[in-house]
Design an enzyme around this catalytic site. Structure first.
Site, mmCIF file in Angstrom:
data_model
loop_
_atom_site.group_PDB
_atom_site.id
_atom_site.type_symbol
_atom_site.label_atom_id
_atom_site.label_comp_id
_atom_site.label_asym_id
_atom_site.label_seq_id
_atom_site.Cartn_x
_atom_site.Cartn_y
_atom_site.Cartn_z
ATOM 1 N N ALA A 112 10.594 -38.497 2.003
ATOM 2 C CA ALA A 112 11.113 -37.680 0.582
ATOM 3 C C ALA A 112 11.984 -36.986 1.619
ATOM 4 C CB ALA A 112 9.746 -37.720 -0.203
ATOM 5 N N ASP A 113 12.185 -36.175 0.496
ATOM 6 C CA ASP A 113 12.986 -35.244 1.101
ATOM 7 C C ASP A 113 14.245 -34.181 -0.470
ATOM 8 O OD1 ASP A 113 15.185 -33.808 2.930
ATOM 9 O OD2 ASP A 113 16.452 -33.307 1.562
ATOM 10 N N THR A 114 13.053 -33.241 -0.664
ATOM 11 C CA THR A 114 13.857 -32.111 -2.035
ATOM 12 C C THR A 114 14.678 -31.008 -2.155
ATOM 13 O OG1 THR A 114 11.610 -32.745 -2.207
ATOM 14 C CG2 THR A 114 12.243 -30.716 -3.491
ATOM 15 N N GLY A 154 14.550 -37.120 -3.446
ATOM 16 C CA GLY A 154 14.895 -37.940 -2.831
ATOM 17 C C GLY A 154 13.807 -38.379 -2.397
ATOM 18 N N LYS A 180 15.227 -40.742 7.518
ATOM 19 C CA LYS A 180 13.821 -40.346 7.949
ATOM 20 C C LYS A 180 13.294 -41.324 7.665
ATOM 21 C CE LYS A 180 12.873 -35.089 5.797
ATOM 22 N NZ LYS A 180 12.643 -34.861 5.158
#
Lengths: 193, 193
Positions: free
Chosen positions: B75-77, B112, B59
């Protein structure tokens, strides 16, 4: 669902804390706030860790005399760091000193809860470990000036800027640190509903 | 103060998540939201626990080509329970099944984060353990009908009714579970500011 059971009765929150009010609202409970106005003294033989539960009982018992038909929820929160109780700060220098002492350390937040339901009072304590990372003097000064944490034991709100920026991790219930452990409260209410 | 440093630049949040937006606002950062719109596929050799950081990098790199002068935060969860990835539910029955599987268990939430600052991309992962108490069928049905958690990995929001009522304790950063570990992000930004 416990909140549907509670909403069939009159529920009283025996606390003036805006955070506790917010949490009970988020839990979908309908209630009114009545401040019990107790003397917060406690006998010397009550151990430090038991003081919040002792005071929550005191608050609950005071209102129970007047509101016999209601469900009353009372709470008291204590911040304990290296054996020392951190009260609400009375001035900026005290808040500064407290936040400095919390920097890079783990402290304990204990909330004592008492509730009155169907003619009986029940109570319990819940504890959460909170670990701050390094707080710089700049961060502490900025927070105190902008957020004025004078109504908060330990001089911080976990849900405010300093909680986001300064707290590395917690071990336990987050909402307990805000002043009311809703999960545990619902569990205990369920036992007696 | 890192947010004062950041506010001197253009800051872009590369995420459409309303929770991440809320957290960056609470951290007093001025920013605008630009959704990166990436393909969320990842190579097979990326380990499950590293997927959020991989996608956050993807991203960040996408927007960095276009906004070379900005500071970009992506961010990524991921919600991981007993080795199984819990995605966003597509229907009520899936949400029901997921929440049932989380009841009385501890799962892991990994976020992340990748950020682009002064011509370089940095990234890290943060993990929090979340322990649910017993969730009843009534509670699960009520939550899904009222809160419609279809935009949430794992079918729950820790800051919503079910988080207050259902979560016994967490071990780690609370805001990480909401989607952005602000404490860690500020720490890493400070290293490179």
């Amino acid at each position: 669902l416990i909140h549907q059971f509670l909403n069939a009765n009159q529920v009283i929150l025996a606390s003036g804390s805006p955070r506790r009010k917010e949490l009970l609202e988020m839990a979908n409970i309908e209630f009114k706030v009545i401040k019990p106005g107790i003397d917060e003294a406690h006998p010397e033989n009550v151990k430090t860790k038991d003081v919040p539960e002792f005071l929550a009982n005191k608050k609950c018992l005071k209102l129970q005399l007047k509101y016999k038909e209601a469900c009353i929820i009372a709470a008291d929160t204590l911040v304990l760091s290296e054996g020392r109780i951190l009260e609400k700060p009375e001035a900026a220098w005290q808040a500064k000193e407290m936040l400095n002492s919390l920097s890079t350390k783990t402290h304990e937040v204990i909330t004592g809860v008492a509730f009155y339901l169907k003619g009986q009072v029940y109570s319990f304590s819940e504890s959460t470990q909170v670990s701050f990372g390094k707080l710089t003097t700049n961060e502490i000064t900025y927070y105190i000036q902008k957020y004025k944490p004078f109504d908060k034991a330990g001089s911080y709100g976990i849900q405010e800027w300093i909680g986001l920026v300064g707290i590395e991790k917690i071990n336990g219930c987050y909402y307990n640190v805000m002043g009311l452990p809703i999960h545990r409260l619902f569990k205990e209410l369920n036992k007696h509903a």
